[in-house]
Design a protein around this motif. Structure first.
Motif: not given
Length: 233
Positions: A19-25, A79-85, A173-180
């Protein structure tokens, strides 16, 4: 409070994967989307303080080291080694204040770790602080069958509100960060929760059952409000 570690340039960064993605510190002066590697994000952490109660804990996300996750049974492949945030740079004069604030907010099983963060724009990596509920903490739930987990999230509620709102907000929030930047684990749980919600609403038509809003109202009437919204991960 844990010792503060700065980057080589004297900056202090926090990585948010929940939730830090959409509720920043508070007191950040830069917000950078990107990802970390070597981890898997899962709804395997109990929440007794924000999206559940000690009597009926909800579920929130944590990070699991990929090498450990590979030893566990899991219904969701990763499948992806990336955890987006999102990484946040904290104003220098406010670092101690923000560190103390986050330490208090993250007491329900999370500990401080540091990891390289890769900005989405390809600029230089950033050393970030991150709160993780490791498998050793007592709130770590481990793998759970997706439908059972979705049903648990659907019915859970805590001081910060409905557990399912946390899940659906994280998906958005995740879908809004990048197409990937989408997360298959999050999306599947969100789809299951939406289907559960649809079935529940359909079943209530003409049945005379108590509405979801009445349940929420009763919960808040008994002294639980969303004014304590979490700054989770």
């Amino acid at each position: 409070m844990a010792d503060i570690t700065f980057t080589d340039g004297g900056e202090y960064w926090v990585f948010g994967y929940g939730s830090l993605i959409w509720k920043p510190p508070p007191h950040f002066d830069r917000r950078v989307p990107g990802y970390v590697t070597g981890y898997v994000r899962r709804f395997w952490q109990a929440s007794e303080d924000h999206r559940g109660t000690p009597e009926a804990p909800g579920r929130v996300v944590t990070l699991i080291e990929r090498s450990f996750w590979e030893t566990l049974p899991d219904w969701h492949p990763s499948g992806s080694d990336k955890v987006w945030g999102t990484a946040y740079r904290i104003e220098a004069a406010k670092v101690q204040e923000v560190q103390k604030y986050l330490d208090i907010r993250e007491i329900n099983g999370y500990t401080i770790h540091y990891t390289p963060f890769h900005p989405a724009d390809g600029t230089s990596d950033i050393k970030t602080l991150v709160y993780i509920g490791t498998p050793e903490n007592e709130q770590f739930m481990g793998p759970q069958e997706p439908q059972v987990l979705a049903e648990h999230i659907y019915r859970s509620i805590g001081p910060s509100g409905l557990n399912r709102d946390y899940l659906l907000s994280l998906e958005t929030a995740l879908n809004g960060l990048s197409p990937d930047s989408g997360d298959g684990h999050i999306t599947e749980l969100a789809n299951r929760v939406r289907e559960i919600s649809k079935r529940a609403k359909d079943a209530k038509v003409g049945s005379g059952q108590v509405s979801e809003m009445a349940i929420v109202h009763d919960f808040r009437k008994n002294g639980v409000t969303n004014d304590q919204e979490e700054t989770k991960k």
